[in-house]
Design an enzyme around this catalytic site. Sequence first.
Site, PDB file in Angstrom:
ATOM      1  N   ASP A   1       0.726  -1.057  -0.006  1.00 24.41           N
ATOM      2  CA  ASP A   1      -0.010   0.014   0.045  1.00 24.41           C
ATOM      3  C   ASP A   1       0.951   1.318  -0.057  1.00 24.41           C
ATOM      4  OD1 ASP A   1      -1.730   2.130   0.551  1.00 24.41           O
ATOM      5  OD2 ASP A   1      -3.328   0.677   1.420  1.00 24.41           O
TER       6      ASP A   1
ATOM      7  N   ARG B   1     -13.138  -3.749  -6.391  1.00 27.18           N
ATOM      8  CA  ARG B   1     -13.817  -3.349  -7.484  1.00 27.18           C
ATOM      9  C   ARG B   1     -13.376  -3.862  -8.747  1.00 27.18           C
ATOM     10  NH1 ARG B   1     -16.456  -1.430  -4.189  1.00 27.18           N
ATOM     11  NH2 ARG B   1     -17.134   0.952  -3.905  1.00 27.18           N
TER      12      ARG B   1
ATOM     13  N   GLU C   1     -20.202  -4.286 -14.083  1.00 27.98           N
ATOM     14  CA  GLU C   1     -21.469  -4.608 -13.238  1.00 27.98           C
ATOM     15  C   GLU C   1     -22.733  -3.736 -13.525  1.00 27.98           C
ATOM     16  OE1 GLU C   1     -20.555  -4.716  -9.047  1.00 27.98           O
ATOM     17  OE2 GLU C   1     -18.834  -5.776  -9.243  1.00 27.98           O
TER      18      GLU C   1
ATOM     19  N   HIS D   1     -20.495  -9.534  -5.941  1.00 26.91           N
ATOM     20  CA  HIS D   1     -20.478  -8.449  -5.310  1.00 26.91           C
ATOM     21  C   HIS D   1     -21.074  -8.383  -3.900  1.00 26.91           C
ATOM     22  CE1 HIS D   1     -19.027  -3.948  -5.590  1.00 26.91           C
ATOM     23  NE2 HIS D   1     -18.875  -4.430  -4.509  1.00 26.91           N
TER      24      HIS D   1
END
Length: 380
Positions: A147, A209, A238, A255
């Site tokens: 990260d 995502r 989606e 999801h």
Amino acid sequence: MKIVADENMPYVEALFAEFGQIEFVNGRTLTAEQVKDADVLLVRSVTKVDQTLIEDAAKLLFVGSATIGTDHIDLDFLHQRGIAFSNAPGCNATAVGEFAFIALLELAKRLGTQLKGKVIGIVGAGNTGTAAAKCFEAYGLQVLLCDPIKQAEGDSRQFVSLDELIAKADVISLHVPITKEGPHKTWYLFDETRLNTLKPNTWLINCCRGEVIDNHALIKVKQTRDDIKVILDVWEGEPNPIAELVPLVEFATPHIAGYSLEGKARGTFMLYQTLCRLLQKDPSKSLMGLLPPFEFQQRLNTADLDENKLLKMCRLVFDLRDDDALFRQSFHTATGFDLLRKQHTHRREFSALAVNPASDNAISASSDCIKMLHSLGYSQ
């Protein structure tokens, strides 16, 4: 007061009815006409809240999104209009972390191997990535974190670069927000080039995502590299996943990684708390008061909990195979994806199940075994 709320948000009636009239709407097709006389708007990530949607909503005083991300919200326009906003960071982090852990146990079982002993690479060390790391570390696995944003902010944890993570990790779990610009953009973070750098037999799971992975590139790569095993809960485009991709994925869900009863209740409850503060009212409801009791407790009568037995315990609170089967049956229909999400009301978190030794006898369950289960999140 008029409250316009996404029909798929749970517990809205129980929490917000005291404030006024509630009108439930389809969040994916919500129009400006439907919100023009609203005082409160409650949405999920499928609703784009921007000037086009709320410009004529003269009475709107609060927008709440029961989500972690805010990429679907025009925060600048809300600020310009003086409309209060709140999201629900961390509301479903535990659910997502447990989903990733359970999904990988299921994959290991399907492949006839073990999750134990694998190196886990987590891309994105925010709320959900941290929750996933907690599960993996509780199980005794080595976890690598990537990260660069948190690293630059001075986060005290140890981080590695994405290239190092890909080179060392047996499993890669994605937990980043979607960003399209900047030095750390995540849109197509795993494009065809990066997918082809995955080492042999890598497991890749995405619960953040869909567009973090280039889905068309993934199809191309999977067709030539069946050694890469993929679990997808999120999909590019989606609610219309690319049909050719679904058969190439080992586990496929619509999801719902964050869709535990606890996570959904927590998200709506956080918005309720914010509105109470905004209206200067003391909350009259509690989070625990929303949740149904779990059916039973589990008492261990074995001195050792192997991976197969652990998976059976995980299935007591969530059996991923059910959602995978339902998804494959109906994702291709016009409303299949959203209907599966709307009807997903059965899943609990580990904390719903209390686990204790069967007796005081030391051979009934080792203290290390019980400690591991409690570290995973099971109650005592």
